[in-house]
Design a protein around this motif. Sequence first.
Motif, short mmCIF file in Angstrom:
data_model
loop_
_atom_site.label_atom_id
_atom_site.label_comp_id
_atom_site.label_asym_id
_atom_site.label_seq_id
_atom_site.Cartn_x
_atom_site.Cartn_y
_atom_site.Cartn_z
N THR A 131 30.24 8.74 17.81
CA THR A 131 31.27 7.82 17.32
C THR A 131 32.16 8.56 16.34
OG1 THR A 131 29.80 5.92 17.60
CG2 THR A 131 31.70 5.63 16.17
N TYR A 132 33.45 8.67 16.69
CA TYR A 132 34.38 9.42 15.85
C TYR A 132 35.81 9.05 16.24
CZ TYR A 132 36.29 13.44 13.30
OH TYR A 132 36.96 14.25 12.42
N GLY A 133 36.70 9.02 15.26
CA GLY A 133 38.08 8.72 15.54
C GLY A 133 38.31 7.31 16.02
N GLY A 134 37.46 6.39 15.60
CA GLY A 134 37.66 4.99 15.93
C GLY A 134 37.11 4.53 17.25
N ARG A 135 36.30 5.37 17.93
CA ARG A 135 35.73 4.94 19.20
C ARG A 135 34.46 5.71 19.51
NH1 ARG A 135 38.09 7.20 24.71
NH2 ARG A 135 35.88 6.92 25.11
#
Length: 234
Positions: A131-135
């Motif tokens: 989970t990274y960058g909002g997704r």
Amino acid sequence: MSRPFLTAHWRNLCNLTYAVPPERLEPLCPAGVDLEVRDGESYVSLVGFDFDDTRVLGVPWPGYRAFPELNLRFYVRHEGERGVVFVREFVPKRLVAWMARTLYDEPYRRAPMASDRRVESDRLTYSLGVTYGGRRHTVRVSTANRSPSVPAEDTDAHFFKEHTWGFGTNRRGRTLRYRVEHPTWAVYDLDSVRIDVDYAALYGDEWAFLNDAEPVHTLFAKGSEVAVYPPETL
């Protein structure tokens, strides 16, 4: 230093490789290191795998022995020796990311991650998510059987999974390298590969073109014990 800094068992190595024009990667090569080019193409690989039984200078640290990693890398050579350069590496452990950045100057970041390996009667299924960058980004592979084999040295599978060195640049702009030792890895025949990854979110807008690209090669290796040695400057 002849003693490894880190030892571990790397398991479930999933490698998804894309062809990239050399001019995209040449500016990222550390000084004195040459981009590896085959038939006019260079390559980047998204690689996910699991650390297990991790030890630093022979000492197991409770809570830090088992965790997944996801990284983007490309292939280089230095004086005939093959190696890789990392664009960015993700792990779920903040201390692991800090140690790799501090001691190896590697571009590690911490993010929530999880992996899952399932064994069925006739196949294996492995998935890894970060989970990274909002997704949430996920990779999932299923094998066609449960019996891996070691590919010949003249195959693409051997080329993309077997190399000896990691290269990078330290804070003073000098080129670093470190040795990684492991036996030749056996690979499984793959039945399916599913990729749900936003490369721009994970690695920057300059990698957005990979969102519309298809891998030119995919592999899933069983893994083995590994030894990572301390870095040295060239």
